[in-house]
Design a protein around this motif. Structure first.
Motif, short mmCIF file in Angstrom:
data_model
loop_
_atom_site.label_atom_id
_atom_site.label_comp_id
_atom_site.label_asym_id
_atom_site.label_seq_id
_atom_site.Cartn_x
_atom_site.Cartn_y
_atom_site.Cartn_z
N UNK A 36 1.13 -1.17 -0.13
CA UNK A 36 -0.01 0.01 -0.17
C UNK A 36 1.05 1.19 -0.30
N UNK A 37 2.23 0.97 0.41
CA UNK A 37 3.23 2.28 0.06
C UNK A 37 3.79 3.10 -1.34
N UNK A 38 2.86 2.68 -2.22
CA UNK A 38 2.57 3.23 -3.73
C UNK A 38 1.61 4.16 -3.75
N UNK A 39 0.41 3.79 -2.96
CA UNK A 39 -0.86 4.45 -2.81
C UNK A 39 -0.73 5.72 -1.90
N UNK A 40 0.42 5.27 -0.36
CA UNK A 40 0.05 6.71 -0.33
C UNK A 40 1.15 7.58 -0.63
N UNK A 78 -0.29 11.43 -1.67
CA UNK A 78 0.48 12.61 -1.14
C UNK A 78 1.23 13.32 -2.19
N UNK A 79 1.42 12.92 -3.22
CA UNK A 79 2.17 13.77 -4.72
C UNK A 79 1.24 14.33 -5.46
N UNK A 131 -8.45 14.41 3.73
CA UNK A 131 -7.42 14.30 4.69
C UNK A 131 -7.04 13.19 5.25
N UNK A 132 -4.96 12.77 4.97
CA UNK A 132 -4.52 11.61 4.86
C UNK A 132 -3.90 11.23 5.69
N UNK A 140 2.72 15.94 5.49
CA UNK A 140 1.51 15.86 4.67
C UNK A 140 -0.05 14.75 4.84
N UNK A 141 0.84 14.26 5.44
CA UNK A 141 -0.86 12.87 6.47
C UNK A 141 -0.38 13.18 7.79
N UNK A 142 -1.89 12.90 8.39
CA UNK A 142 -1.48 12.69 10.11
C UNK A 142 -0.97 10.70 9.66
N UNK A 143 0.39 10.85 10.69
CA UNK A 143 0.64 9.24 11.39
C UNK A 143 0.65 8.92 12.49
#
Length: 274
Positions: A126-130, A134-135, A142-143, A167-170
């Motif tokens: 799922x990293x490519x989707x994240x 973000x790009x 909201x991410x 760029x996102x809430x982690x």
């Protein structure tokens, strides 16, 4: 690029990052195509990687399709082929063919909140989707990214997570109490319930150990997410990639042909593994 789907292209390892150590260590490999005959891919797709003389294995592509210079693969050391990859060095040549499988429908999610839930090496699919979301940050609401590992030493992409916080809430977590740990302590599904993201105009994307996915989906449903709002990938079921060997079937589906990306509305009709 060859028309023979069984003939691998040549890739060169140009970068190796040690993510975690131990019995099931994870390394991330950057692979370039020295003959400029690579391929385009979409979020969620896989590639067949081979170490010549040792064998081949289906691995999720862990880099965004927006990155054209290389393909990235995060590989856990588990068997003969993955051990051979962990023994590989920068500059080594490997075989690579693909891409295989369907994709996450990222274009259909524009304007919506995205909630990612990953565990262990299950973050890689799922990293490519994240990274793509973000790009293209202006296209989404909201991410939020939930990710958990057994210990802080087992967290992948540590430097990338620090950048992602811009760029996102982690929301990071470890399974058990640990001295100096500032994040959540407990399993990923519990962290999800603790933070309770809203299902309103949202999509949830999850991947990790099957037991984690099972309880993540249960908790998402408890939070009000409809089955059509929940997506996962069963890339571990991908075998030959083209539906010829017959080892990827789940009920009526050949995952290599239909998957590996499914909404929960689609997946729940198949023989359950979660």
């Amino acid at each position: 690029m060859t028309d023979n789907i069984y003939l691998p292209q040549i890739g060169r390892i140009t970068g190796i990052e040690e993510e975690t150590r131990g019995a099931r260590a994870i390394k991330t490999f950057k692979v370039e195509f020295p003959n400029d005959d690579g391929f385009e891919h979409a979020c969620g797709q896989c590639a067949m990687l081979s170490i010549f003389g040792r064998g081949e294995s289906m691995i999720s592509i862990a880099s965004s399709p927006l990155v054209k210079e290389y393909k990235q693969f995060s590989i856990m050391k588990m068997g003969r082929v993955t051990t051979a990859f962990h023994d590989a060095k920068i500059g080594d040549l490997i075989g690579i063919r693909g891409p295989y499988g369907n994709q996450f429908p990222l274009d259909d999610w524009k304007g919506r909140d995205l909630v990612f839930i990953g565990g262990g090496v299950g973050l890689a699919p799922i990293w490519p989707v994240i990274q793509t979301a973000v790009a293209q940050r202006e296209d989404f609401g909201k991410i939020t990214v939930f990710y958990g590992a057994r210990t802080s030493s087992d967290i992948m992409y540590k430097a990338d997570f620090e950048k992602l916080k811009e760029s996102a809430e982690v929301q990071l977590s470890v399974d058990a109490p640990e001295e100096g740990w500032q994040g959540y302590t407990g399993f990923v599904p519990a962290n999800l319930m603790d933070k309770a993201p809203s299902p309103d105009s949202a999509v949830a994307i999850t991947c990790g150990p099957p037991i984690m996915i099972k309880f993540v989906i249960q908790n998402l449903q408890a939070l009000g997410f409809a089955d059509e709002q929940i997506y996962t990938t069963i890339e571990n079921k991908m075998k030959c990639g083209v539906g010829k060997c017959g080892r990827c079937n789940m009920g009526k589906d050949y995952v290599c042909v239909k998957g590996p990306v499914y909404s929960w509305a689609e997946l729940r009709s198949l023989p359950q593994e979660y």
